[in-house]
Design a protein around this motif. Structure first.
Motif, short mmCIF file in Angstrom:
data_model
loop_
_atom_site.label_atom_id
_atom_site.label_comp_id
_atom_site.label_asym_id
_atom_site.label_seq_id
_atom_site.Cartn_x
_atom_site.Cartn_y
_atom_site.Cartn_z
N ALA A 196 21.43 -3.92 -4.11
CA ALA A 196 22.39 -4.00 -3.00
C ALA A 196 22.97 -2.64 -2.65
N ASP A 197 23.05 -1.76 -3.64
CA ASP A 197 23.61 -0.41 -3.42
C ASP A 197 22.55 0.62 -3.75
N PRO A 198 21.63 0.87 -2.83
CA PRO A 198 20.50 1.76 -3.14
C PRO A 198 20.91 3.23 -3.08
N SER A 199 20.14 4.06 -3.75
CA SER A 199 20.31 5.51 -3.65
C SER A 199 19.49 6.08 -2.49
N GLY A 200 18.63 5.27 -1.92
CA GLY A 200 17.83 5.63 -0.75
C GLY A 200 17.36 4.35 -0.09
N PHE A 201 16.62 4.47 0.99
CA PHE A 201 16.19 3.29 1.75
C PHE A 201 14.80 2.83 1.30
N PHE A 202 14.55 2.83 0.00
CA PHE A 202 13.21 2.56 -0.53
C PHE A 202 13.07 1.09 -0.94
N VAL A 203 12.01 0.44 -0.45
CA VAL A 203 11.66 -0.92 -0.84
C VAL A 203 10.20 -0.91 -1.28
N ARG A 204 9.95 -1.34 -2.50
CA ARG A 204 8.59 -1.36 -3.01
C ARG A 204 7.78 -2.48 -2.34
N PRO A 205 6.44 -2.35 -2.29
CA PRO A 205 5.61 -3.43 -1.77
C PRO A 205 5.91 -4.75 -2.48
N THR A 206 6.14 -5.79 -1.69
CA THR A 206 6.62 -7.08 -2.19
C THR A 206 5.70 -8.19 -1.70
N ARG A 254 15.92 -6.39 2.85
CA ARG A 254 16.43 -6.94 1.60
C ARG A 254 16.92 -8.38 1.79
N SER A 255 17.57 -8.64 2.91
CA SER A 255 18.10 -9.99 3.14
C SER A 255 16.98 -11.02 3.23
N TYR A 256 15.83 -10.62 3.80
CA TYR A 256 14.69 -11.55 3.86
C TYR A 256 14.14 -11.82 2.46
N ILE A 257 14.09 -10.80 1.63
CA ILE A 257 13.59 -10.99 0.27
C ILE A 257 14.52 -11.92 -0.51
N VAL A 258 15.80 -11.70 -0.38
CA VAL A 258 16.79 -12.58 -1.04
C VAL A 258 16.65 -14.00 -0.52
N ASP A 259 16.48 -14.16 0.78
CA ASP A 259 16.34 -15.49 1.37
C ASP A 259 15.06 -16.18 0.89
N GLY A 260 13.97 -15.42 0.76
CA GLY A 260 12.73 -16.00 0.28
C GLY A 260 12.87 -16.56 -1.12
N GLY A 273 1.02 -0.43 4.79
CA GLY A 273 0.95 0.84 5.50
C GLY A 273 2.20 1.05 6.35
N ASN A 274 2.68 2.29 6.40
CA ASN A 274 3.91 2.63 7.12
C ASN A 274 5.10 1.81 6.60
N THR A 275 5.04 1.47 5.31
CA THR A 275 6.10 0.69 4.65
C THR A 275 6.35 -0.63 5.38
N GLY A 276 5.29 -1.19 5.94
CA GLY A 276 5.40 -2.47 6.63
C GLY A 276 6.06 -2.40 7.99
N GLN A 277 6.41 -1.21 8.43
CA GLN A 277 7.11 -1.05 9.70
C GLN A 277 6.10 -0.84 10.83
N ILE A 335 9.64 -9.46 9.75
CA ILE A 335 10.54 -8.78 8.81
C ILE A 335 10.55 -7.28 9.06
N PHE A 336 9.42 -6.72 9.42
CA PHE A 336 9.27 -5.29 9.68
C PHE A 336 9.57 -4.47 8.43
N GLY A 337 8.97 -4.90 7.35
CA GLY A 337 9.10 -4.20 6.08
C GLY A 337 7.94 -4.59 5.18
N PRO A 338 7.88 -4.04 3.96
CA PRO A 338 6.72 -4.25 3.08
C PRO A 338 6.78 -5.59 2.35
N VAL A 339 6.76 -6.67 3.11
CA VAL A 339 6.90 -8.01 2.55
C VAL A 339 5.73 -8.87 3.05
N LEU A 340 4.93 -9.38 2.12
CA LEU A 340 3.76 -10.18 2.43
C LEU A 340 3.95 -11.60 1.92
#
Length: 479
Positions: free
Chosen positions: A350-360, A330-336, A272-276, A376-381
């Motif tokens: 790395a070069d997005p067309s928008g600030f969209f991150v899918r549920p991960t 993104r850096s947290y996902i890469v680190d994971g 919810g709220n894109t994890g933010q 992380i404050f994003g959609p990362v579980l």
């Protein structure tokens, strides 16, 4: 900016831009408050407190808050669109949750001014009247986050105004627009000039407010790192504080849980709220016997999620707030992935067309991994199995944070036993992120100090004054 009832430019002429996270495009320029503007706003708040605002009867404060609630409701569509454009939150969420939630907050707090009562104390000293008076703490600086701009404004502003404080509000620089529109509604509602002031600006503006000797209390919602700085400064100046900070909240699914409800609630709790969200259910602990089933259910929901621009009614998950936040997540996902955890989903480009991150979602997560320990404050579980209740509690409490926690079970005994053992300011049983203006919210440990909403929220803006009166001489004179 809004100072002493008027909209004004920054004294030094500075401005900054605010952007639409769905497109990356500039929306408008906003005044950037500096030292002179902070001085003007604090002075206006003090004059209002010592003058017309402070002189208002309690019933009138309540009436003005009720009128503000009506105006927010009447302008709901505009406020919802502003919130979505400025913050990237789906219009379905701002329409159904954020704006109605703000209305409910102002309505709730409108009932409090006439309920603030002192006590008459039966002291041992004869011929003595001793009583207490609840009085406003004074001029309050309220520093807001960008993830729930209007809703957080209503939490803080409603409680402070109910208590009779005068406010200098600083919205996040990423999301200033609904606070400015709300300032117009404050004027329309009839609040005296200076009772509510809105300063737009960056972190330096907030720092100037924290340091200003005319500010009696600071209410801040944001990162734990900034909260520590504010707490240290406030401590040195002996200012009152309310700090609602970060979280890495555990969510526990027991073997006997209603899995359909648990999966749906867990999904919304993190994505919810894109994890933010500070209370996001970002650490999932599932009994080993149900682990694969829960993970499969979450992955299926995530794969079908509609991620898109905020103003599209079909969008379930909007963009992250900014390019900076996108890169952080993104850096947290890469680190994971690099740490050996199993990623269910894709690494954002790395070069997005928008600030969209899918549920991960990550499995095979070790407790010392950054994705398991840091907010992380994003959609990362991150999901981990457990074998018994003691292990689940140990995992859940193994964090510096203590904002929220959740338990899914059909066993009432297990539910309330875990509620007592989990180290969190808020515990959700068979739900996530339930809320009501009457229910206090806040964290322990590194998740904050104090509570917002409810009676505790109003009392955090009050000081108790004790008055002693000797009646002896009056009694003698009368006799």
């Amino acid at each position: 900016m809004h100072i002493n009832g008027d909209f004004v430019r920054a004294a030094d002429g500075r401005t900054f831009e605010t952007f639409d996270p769905s497109t990356g495009e500039r929306i408008t320029e906003v005044a950037h408050a500096g030292a002179e503007d902070v001085e003007s706003a604090v002075r206006a708040a003090r004059l209002a407190l010592d003058g017309p605002w402070g002189a208002l009867p309690a019933v009138e404060r309540g009436r003005l808050l009720g009128r503000l609630a009506d105006l927010v409701e009447a302008n709901a569509a505009e406020l919802a669109e502003l919130e979505s454009r400025d913050g990237g939150k789906p219009i379905s969420a701002t329409t159904s949750m954020d704006v109605p939630g703000a209305v409910a907050q102002f309505r709730y707090f409108s009932g409090w001014p006439t309920k603030l009562e002192g006590r008459t104390i039966p002291v041992a000293m004869p011929d003595t009247l001793c009583y207490t008076r609840p009085e406003p703490v004074g001029v309050v600086a309220q520093i807001l986050p960008w993830n729930f701009p209007l809703l957080m404004t209503s939490w803080k502003l409603g409680a402070a105004l109910a208590a009779g404080c005068a406010v200098v509000l600083k919205p996040a620089e990423q999301t200033p627009l609904t606070a400015l529109r709300l300032a117009e509604l404050v004027v329309d509602a009839g609040f005296p000039p200076g009772a509510v002031n809105v300063l737009t600006g960056a972190g330096e503006t907030g720092a100037l407010l924290v340091d200003h000797p005319g500010v009696d209390k600071i209410a801040f919602t944001g990162s734990t790192a900034v909260g520590r700085e504010i707490g240290a400064k406030a401590g040195a100046q002996l200012k009152r504080v309310t700090l609602e900070l970060g979280g890495k909240s555990p969510n526990i699914i027991l073997a006997d849980a209603d899995l359909d409800a648990a999966i749906a609630g867990s999904y919304q709790g993190i994505y919810g709220n894109t994890g933010q969200a500070c209370y996001a259910a970002s650490r999932l602990f599932v009994h080993r016997s149900r682990f694969d089933e829960v993970v499969s259910g979450l992955v299926e929901r995530a794969s079908n999620a509609v991620v898109g621009p905020a103003l599209d009614p079909a969008t379930e998950h909007g963009p992250l707030i900014s390019a900076q936040q996108y890169e952080r997540v993104r850096s947290y996902i890469v680190d994971g992935v690099a740490s050996g955890a199993t990623l269910h989903g894709d690494v954002p480009p790395a070069d997005p067309s928008g600030f969209f991150v899918r549920p991960t979602l990550f499995t095979d997560v070790k407790p010392d991994m950054r994705i398991a320990r840091e907010e992380i404050f994003g959609p990362v579980l991150v999901a981990t199995p457990f074998d018994d209740l003691s292990e689940a509690v140990s995992h859940a409490n193994d964090t510096e944070y203590g904002l929220a926690a959740g338990v899914w079970t059909r066993d009432v005994g297990h539910a309330h036993t875990l509620a007592s053992r989990l180290q969190a300011g808020v515990v959700y049983l068979n739900s996530w992120a339930s809320g009501d203006p009457a229910a206090p919210f806040g964290g322990i440990k590194s998740s904050g100090v104090g509570r917002e909403m409810g009676q505790e929220g109003v009392e955090s803006y009050l000081e108790s004054k004790t008055v002693w009166t000797s009646l002896a001489s009056q009694c003698l004179h009368t006799s």
